[in-house]
Design a protein around this motif. Structure first.
Motif, PDB file in Angstrom:
ATOM      1  N   MET A 215       0.827  -1.208   0.000  1.00 21.92           N
ATOM      2  CA  MET A 215       0.000   0.000   0.000  1.00 21.92           C
ATOM      3  C   MET A 215       0.862   1.258   0.000  1.00 21.92           C
ATOM      4  O   MET A 215       0.494   2.270  -0.618  1.00 21.92           O
ATOM      5  CB  MET A 215      -0.941  -0.006   1.202  1.00 21.92           C
ATOM      6  N   GLU A 216       1.997   1.205   0.654  1.00 28.87           N
ATOM      7  CA  GLU A 216       2.922   2.334   0.636  1.00 28.87           C
ATOM      8  C   GLU A 216       3.388   2.599  -0.801  1.00 28.87           C
ATOM      9  O   GLU A 216       3.393   3.755  -1.267  1.00 28.87           O
ATOM     10  CB  GLU A 216       4.120   2.035   1.535  1.00 28.87           C
ATOM     11  N   SER A 219       0.223   3.810  -3.097  1.00 25.37           N
ATOM     12  CA  SER A 219      -0.212   5.196  -2.866  1.00 25.37           C
ATOM     13  C   SER A 219       0.874   6.200  -3.244  1.00 25.37           C
ATOM     14  O   SER A 219       0.568   7.319  -3.699  1.00 25.37           O
ATOM     15  CB  SER A 219      -0.646   5.381  -1.408  1.00 25.37           C
ATOM     16  N   GLN A 256      -5.834   2.389   4.918  1.00 23.77           N
ATOM     17  CA  GLN A 256      -6.283   3.759   4.643  1.00 23.77           C
ATOM     18  C   GLN A 256      -5.331   4.766   5.270  1.00 23.77           C
ATOM     19  O   GLN A 256      -4.963   5.771   4.646  1.00 23.77           O
ATOM     20  CB  GLN A 256      -7.700   3.958   5.177  1.00 23.77           C
ATOM     21  N   ALA A 259      -2.207   4.983   3.128  1.00 19.60           N
ATOM     22  CA  ALA A 259      -2.425   5.697   1.874  1.00 19.60           C
ATOM     23  C   ALA A 259      -2.603   7.194   2.092  1.00 19.60           C
ATOM     24  O   ALA A 259      -2.191   8.009   1.260  1.00 19.60           O
ATOM     25  CB  ALA A 259      -3.634   5.114   1.148  1.00 19.60           C
ATOM     26  N   VAL A 266      -8.912   9.060   0.495  1.00 19.98           N
ATOM     27  CA  VAL A 266      -8.876   7.595   0.519  1.00 19.98           C
ATOM     28  C   VAL A 266     -10.172   7.127   1.177  1.00 19.98           C
ATOM     29  O   VAL A 266     -10.432   7.416   2.340  1.00 19.98           O
ATOM     30  CB  VAL A 266      -7.662   7.052   1.283  1.00 19.98           C
TER      31      VAL A 266
END
Length: 271
Positions: A215-216, A219, A256, A259, A266
């Motif tokens: 996710m890092e 995003s 979330q 992000a 988000v």
């Protein structure tokens, strides 16, 4: 003859149908055999696409055909996306679809959304319908996996106001899992965001694409295009071939937060 619609570049003999079921070689031309062939039609809230920041509170006429160039094991629309429904669809011309959309304006309709299966496989139908729709003051939306080539995207961009694009994960391993190609999707997002409203959706599947590290990276990539692009983190439930238990709300909230270090908007969905 190679089909140039998507990353698969299927080599087709005369009469042969591509991997996606939607394109076919006919007399030395690759055509969309599902042009105007409709399997699903509904007046949906715009938020269902999902588009949270494009005419919120409105309705949109949503239309689907058949075929897809991915094979997500959790596909919720597998009954139309993963089957050849050529003989069972209803044929609708671009003119008829636009007239239907206009007739629904009094019911809150703002336009037409191409969705449910992979609509970009029939880019000719989007182009032809979109041109007519824009002339009638309608909005045009495409809900897509973003897995087609840039020349195909260029053919519909002048007629599309908004995209919701599935960014299914952010690793080659995950795109192997859904039978796709990450680099194709990245290029699609970058180009679409130049000329249209874009929102992205990532269905979070436990143990597949739910790591903080992924996710890092995801995003950060989106922010490199624009931190104002909305990202929808959607809760997965078991569907079709995938039996992994549903995503926890806690996982969605944690991702979330990751992000939001990079993006302005988000949204958690399907909860």
């Amino acid at each position: 003859m190679k089909c140039e619609t998507c990353f698969r570049h299927c080599a087709l003999a005369e009469g042969q149908i591509g991997w996606c079921k939607a394109r076919q070689r006919v007399k030395d031309v690759i055509v969309d055999r599902n042009y105007g062939k409709i399997s699903a039609l509904a007046l949906d809230p715009i938020e269902k696409k999902p588009l949270a920041f494009f005419h919120p509170g409105s309705m949109i006429l949503s239309v689907g055909s058949y075929g897809c160039n991915l094979a997500c094991p959790f596909c919720q629309n597998h009954a139309i996306a993963q089957r050849d429904l050529d003989e069972s669809c209803t044929y609708v011309t671009p003119e008829q679809l636009v007239e239907k959309a206009v007739s629904l304006v009094p019911h809150g309709n703002i336009g037409i959304a191409f969705t449910y299966n992979e609509p970009m496989l029939s880019w000719e139908f989007i182009r032809d319908t979109g041109r007519l729709a824009k002339a009638r003051g309608l909005q045009v939306v495409v809900v897509t996996n973003g897995s087609v080539t840039l020349p195909v995207l260029e053919k519909v961009l002048p007629y599309v106001d908004a995209f919701n694009i599935d960014l299914k994960g952010f690793s080659n391993a995950y795109y192997d899992y859904v039978s796709g190609d990450l680099e194709t999707v990245k290029r699609f997002i970058e180009r679409a965001a130049m000329d249209a409203h874009v929102e992205l959706t990532t269905l979070v599947v436990p143990g597949k694409n739910d790591s903080v590290e992924e996710m890092e990276a995801l995003s950060s990539f989106v922010a490199s295009i624009s931190p104002s692009i909305p990202l929808h983190l959607t809760r997965y439930f078991p569907r079709w071939k995938e039996e992994t238990p549903a995503t926890s709300i806690e996982t969605l909230q944690a991702l979330q937060a990751v992000a939001l270090r990079h993006l302005d908007k988000v949204v958690i969905g399907n909860v």
